[in-house]
Scaffold this motif. Structure first.
Motif, PDB file in Angstrom:
ATOM      1  N   SER A 337       0.796  -1.118  -0.046  1.00 55.30           N
ATOM      2  CA  SER A 337      -0.081   0.066  -0.016  1.00 55.30           C
ATOM      3  C   SER A 337       0.801   1.225  -0.101  1.00 55.30           C
ATOM      4  N   TYR A 338       0.225   2.352  -0.089  1.00 49.67           N
ATOM      5  CA  TYR A 338       0.947   3.687  -0.183  1.00 49.67           C
ATOM      6  C   TYR A 338      -0.058   4.649   0.462  1.00 49.67           C
ATOM      7  N   GLU A 339       0.593   5.816   1.028  1.00 46.17           N
ATOM      8  CA  GLU A 339      -0.237   6.865   1.505  1.00 46.17           C
ATOM      9  C   GLU A 339       0.515   8.172   0.997  1.00 46.17           C
ATOM     10  N   ILE A 340      -0.047   9.109   0.578  1.00 44.42           N
ATOM     11  CA  ILE A 340       0.084  10.429   0.435  1.00 44.42           C
ATOM     12  C   ILE A 340      -0.355  11.464   1.460  1.00 44.42           C
ATOM     13  N   LYS A 341       0.519  12.209   2.149  1.00 41.05           N
ATOM     14  CA  LYS A 341       0.332  13.213   3.200  1.00 41.05           C
ATOM     15  C   LYS A 341       1.106  14.435   3.062  1.00 41.05           C
ATOM     16  N   LYS A 342       1.005  15.370   3.893  1.00 45.29           N
ATOM     17  CA  LYS A 342       1.786  16.599   3.725  1.00 45.29           C
ATOM     18  C   LYS A 342       2.833  16.490   4.834  1.00 45.29           C
TER      19      LYS A 342
END
Length: 359
Positions: A337-342
């Protein structure tokens, strides 16, 4: 086990060996009283230096004129002899087409198949099937082995296409890609470290402006005593740049031997994008370094995957292809999985969760 049971087991293996993803440990059904047999996906080593140079980026680095000025005189002369302006010089194995990425897959796989790969202490380790040449490589009068492969274009084409049956157009296409890649020159710059005893080390700085490979074609024709041709064989010798095996004993990344086929299946087409190959190699490098949850800013990732397009203002295209590549890596089983965050400064960053059992 009876011959019938053995035949059935073989058929089962053929049916499941092409599966992608994480289910790569194959269990063969066994007869009563017989020990269980397990096969794991076969792999080959790819030089870590080769992958590093492919993934190199000038993101956040000084301008290109500074790069040219920092080169040694020999490198500058070679660049000028090839008609390249100093400001256009880029560092690394950059701007490869999707076809060239795929060809490098095939060549690296063949290097593993056609080399002695069981004993890293022997001189012929990962050097091909017809010996090697020693060429100057870095400072301190250092020399490195340039592997040589003797292959037929038919054999190389089968490796490239992953097809059982190939045609004349397939062969012509691979010959064209091979020839064009052999005519390209790349600026390779890196430092190789050799670890010694008691914490000592030796550093060798490499700076080369050279092609990745050199090809020679030859025909062997046999005649009988009546001057009648009895046999004709066409072969190609591919001499590889030393970076294909430099320090492969200690600095390497494991690739499944069927990685090209599995990548195509995960992508849903044999026409895999260059960005997908780049992301795959980037994640495999992270996995090899046991960084199972690496993170990177989206902007830097885009530059690693497609710097030329980013500089041309094609960020939308890069973003679209990256999204497709991410989903492909999940289907491949390399990416869970992957997650894009600030990030801390408000920039977008991506955090990957890799499959540590991928093989």
């Amino acid at each position: 086990m009876s011959k019938k049971e053995a035949k059935n087991n073989k058929n089962i293996f053929n049916d499941i060996s092409g599966l992608t993803g994480i289910d790569k440990e194959i269990v063969i059904p066994i007869a009563k009283g017989q020990k269980e047999k397990r096969w794991k996906t076969q792999q080959y080593k790819r030089s870590g230096h080769l992958v590093d140079q492919i993934l190199k980026t000038s993101y956040n680095k000084d301008n290109q004129l500074t790069l040219f000025d920092s080169l040694n005189d020999t490198t500058k002369i070679k660049i000028k002899e090839n008609g390249i302006e100093g400001k256009l010089v880029v560092e690394g194995i950059r701007d490869l087409s999707a076809s060239e990425h795929k060809l490098i897959d095939a060549i690296c796989n063949l290097l593993g198949k056609k080399s002695q790969i069981t004993d890293a202490t022997k001189e012929d380790y990962y050097t091909g099937n017809i010996g090697y040449d020693l060429i100057p490589w870095g400072d301190h009068n250092n020399k490195e082995k340039a592997p040589k492969l003797s292959v037929s274009i038919y054999e190389l084409t089968k490796e490239y296409t992953t097809k059982k049956n190939i045609g004349g157009k397939d062969v012509e296409n691979v010959m064209d890609i091979l020839t064009k890649l052999s005519n390209k020159r790349f600026l390779l710059r890196y430092t190789a470290t050799i670890r010694g005893k008691n914490g000592s080390r030796k550093e060798i700085k490499i700076e080369k402006y050279s092609p990745l490979l050199d090809i020679t074609h030859f025909n062997i024709t046999k005649y009988n005593s009546k001057n009648v041709k009895t046999n004709e064989k066409k072969e190609t010798i591919i001499q590889l740049n030393p970076i294909f095996r430099h320090q492969i004993e200690t600095k390497y990344i494991n690739y499944p031997i069927d990685i090209t086929d599995r990548t195509q299946k995960a992508y849903g087409s044999k026409y895999v994008s260059s960005i997908t190959y780049m992301l795959r190699d980037y994640l495999l490098r992270e996995l090899s370094s046991k960084r199972y949850n690496p993170e990177i800013t989206m902007e830097r990732l885009y530059y690693i995957l497609a710097e030329k397009w980013m500089k041309e203002g094609r960020k939308k295209k890069v973003k679209e292809d990256t999204e497709k590549a991410l989903e492909t890596m999940k289907k491949l089983g390399l990416l869970i999985s992957y997650e894009i965050k600030k990030g801390v400064y408000g920039e977008d960053k991506i955090i990957f969760t890799l499959n540590k059992d991928f093989e």
